[in-house]
Design an enzyme around this catalytic site. Structure first.
Site, short mmCIF file in Angstrom:
data_model
loop_
_atom_site.label_atom_id
_atom_site.label_comp_id
_atom_site.label_asym_id
_atom_site.label_seq_id
_atom_site.Cartn_x
_atom_site.Cartn_y
_atom_site.Cartn_z
N LYS A 9 42.69 -10.13 35.98
CA LYS A 9 41.69 -9.33 36.68
C LYS A 9 40.83 -8.53 35.69
O LYS A 9 41.16 -8.46 34.49
CB LYS A 9 42.41 -8.40 37.67
CG LYS A 9 43.15 -9.15 38.79
CD LYS A 9 43.85 -8.16 39.72
CE LYS A 9 44.63 -8.86 40.83
NZ LYS A 9 45.32 -7.89 41.72
N TYR A 49 40.37 -13.19 48.96
CA TYR A 49 41.16 -12.12 49.57
C TYR A 49 41.02 -12.08 51.09
O TYR A 49 41.33 -11.05 51.70
CB TYR A 49 40.79 -10.78 48.95
CG TYR A 49 41.41 -10.53 47.58
CD1 TYR A 49 42.79 -10.70 47.38
CD2 TYR A 49 40.64 -10.12 46.50
CE1 TYR A 49 43.37 -10.48 46.14
CE2 TYR A 49 41.21 -9.89 45.25
CZ TYR A 49 42.58 -10.06 45.07
OH TYR A 49 43.16 -9.83 43.85
N ASN A 112 46.40 -3.62 38.81
CA ASN A 112 47.67 -4.30 38.49
C ASN A 112 47.49 -5.60 37.70
O ASN A 112 48.39 -6.43 37.64
CB ASN A 112 48.54 -4.47 39.73
CG ASN A 112 47.93 -5.39 40.77
OD1 ASN A 112 46.87 -5.98 40.53
ND2 ASN A 112 48.60 -5.54 41.90
N HIS A 115 46.51 -11.61 39.21
CA HIS A 115 46.79 -12.26 40.50
C HIS A 115 47.64 -13.50 40.23
O HIS A 115 47.40 -14.22 39.26
CB HIS A 115 45.49 -12.68 41.19
CG HIS A 115 45.74 -13.60 42.35
ND1 HIS A 115 46.12 -13.13 43.59
CD2 HIS A 115 45.74 -14.97 42.44
CE1 HIS A 115 46.31 -14.16 44.40
NE2 HIS A 115 46.09 -15.28 43.73
N GLU A 126 43.80 -21.90 46.62
CA GLU A 126 43.15 -21.02 45.65
C GLU A 126 42.63 -21.80 44.45
O GLU A 126 41.54 -21.53 43.94
CB GLU A 126 44.13 -19.92 45.20
CG GLU A 126 44.43 -18.91 46.31
CD GLU A 126 45.51 -17.91 45.94
OE1 GLU A 126 46.06 -17.98 44.81
OE2 GLU A 126 45.81 -17.04 46.78
P1 DAT Z 1 50.04 -9.48 45.03
O1 DAT Z 1 48.83 -9.28 44.14
O2 DAT Z 1 51.28 -8.97 44.34
O3 DAT Z 1 50.17 -10.87 45.55
P2 DAT Z 1 49.15 -8.76 47.70
O4 DAT Z 1 48.73 -10.18 47.86
O5 DAT Z 1 50.02 -8.17 48.74
O6 DAT Z 1 49.85 -8.51 46.28
O7 DAT Z 1 47.85 -7.85 47.61
C1 DAT Z 1 46.74 -8.27 46.84
C2 DAT Z 1 46.27 -7.12 46.02
O8 DAT Z 1 45.82 -6.07 46.88
C3 DAT Z 1 47.33 -6.47 45.15
O9 DAT Z 1 47.45 -7.11 43.90
C4 DAT Z 1 46.82 -5.08 45.01
C5 DAT Z 1 46.14 -4.81 46.32
N1 DAT Z 1 47.01 -4.11 47.25
C6 DAT Z 1 48.03 -4.64 47.98
N2 DAT Z 1 48.62 -3.72 48.74
C7 DAT Z 1 47.94 -2.58 48.51
C8 DAT Z 1 48.06 -1.24 48.98
N3 DAT Z 1 49.00 -0.91 49.87
N4 DAT Z 1 47.19 -0.33 48.52
C9 DAT Z 1 46.24 -0.65 47.63
N5 DAT Z 1 46.07 -1.88 47.13
C10 DAT Z 1 46.91 -2.83 47.55
MG MG Z 2 48.91 -11.91 46.83
#
Ligand code: DAT
Ligand code: MG
Length: 151
Positions: A9, A49, A112, A115, A126
Site C-alpha cells: 500500500k 474494496y 497497515n 493487502h 483480484e
Molecule cells: P485485511 O486487510 O486484513 O484483509 P479487511 O479486508 O477486513 O482486512 O479490511 C480491509 C482494510 O480495511 C484493512 O486492511 C484496513 C481497513 N479496515 C478494516 N477494518 C477496519 C476498521 N474497523 N477500521 C478502520 N479500518 C479498517
Molecule cells: Mg481483506
C-alpha cells in the site's frame, strides 16, 4: 498452483519498505508471477474494496489506497493465500504477531502496509482486476523442487 494478490500500500512505498515486504514473501518460498508499480484509480480501488462499501471506514480506505503509488504482486505457491495472510499478520497491527509484516512495521489499521487476498476465489478475482493476462507469467523456478515437494 494456488495464487494470491499482494499490494504494498502507499505507506509501504512511501516508507521505502517495498524491498523488505517483497523479501518476506520471496523467502517464504512464494513465486512471483506478476508485479508492477502503479497509481490506482478511484474506480479500481472502489472495485477492489467493494466488499467494504457502506462500512464507516470505506471512504478513508479508498482514499488511502489511491493517495500515492502502490506495488501490486501476484504470487504462486502451495497454500499461497493462507501462507501470505500469515506472513502479513492481523488486520489491526496492534494485534499482529511480531515476525509478521504488520507486527514488525505497522501500528495502525489505517496504515497497515499490505493487502493480501483472503480466499482462493477472491484472489482469482483480484488478480484479474489488477493484472491483464499478458502481465502474468508462469515460469519454472530453479529451486522449486527444494520448496515444493511436487513442483
Ligand atoms: P485485511 O486487510 O486484513 O484483509 P479487511 O479486508 O477486513 O482486512 O479490511 C480491509 C482494510 O480495511 C484493512 O486492511 C484496513 C481497513 N479496515 C478494516 N477494518 C477496519 C476498521 N474497523 N477500521 C478502520 N479500518 C479498517
Ligand atoms: Mg481483506
Amino acid at each position: 498452483m494456488e495464487r494470491t494478490l499482494i499490494i504494498v500500500k502507499p505507506d509501504g512505498v512511501q516508507r521505502g519498505l517495498v524491498g523488505d515486504i517483497i523479501n518476506r514473501f520471496e523467502r517464504r518460498g512464494l513465486r512471483i508471477v506478476g508485479m508492477k508499480f502503479m497509481q490506482a484509480s478511484r474506480e479500481l480501488a472502489e472495485k477492489h474494496y467493494a466488499v467494504h462499501q457502506g462500512k464507516p471506514f470505506y471512504e478513508g480506505l479508498v482514499n488511502y489506497i489511491i493517495s500515492s503509488p502502490v506495488v501490486v504482486i501476484a504470487l504462486e505457491g502451495t497454500n499461497a493465500v493462507a501462507a501470505s495472510r500469515k506472513t502479513v499478520g492481523a488486520t489491526r497491527p496492534n494485534e499482529a504477531e511480531a515476525g509478521t509484516i504488520r507486527g514488525d512495521y505497522a501500528l495502525e489499521v489505517g496504515r497497515n502496509l499490505v493487502h493480501a487476498s483472503d480466499s482462493v476465489d477472491n484472489a482469482a478475482a483480484e488478480i484479474a482486476l489488477w493484472f491483464t493476462a499478458s502481465e502474468l507469467t508462469s515460469w519454472p523456478r530453479n529451486n522449486d523442487p527444494w520448496i515444493f515437494e511436487k513442483p
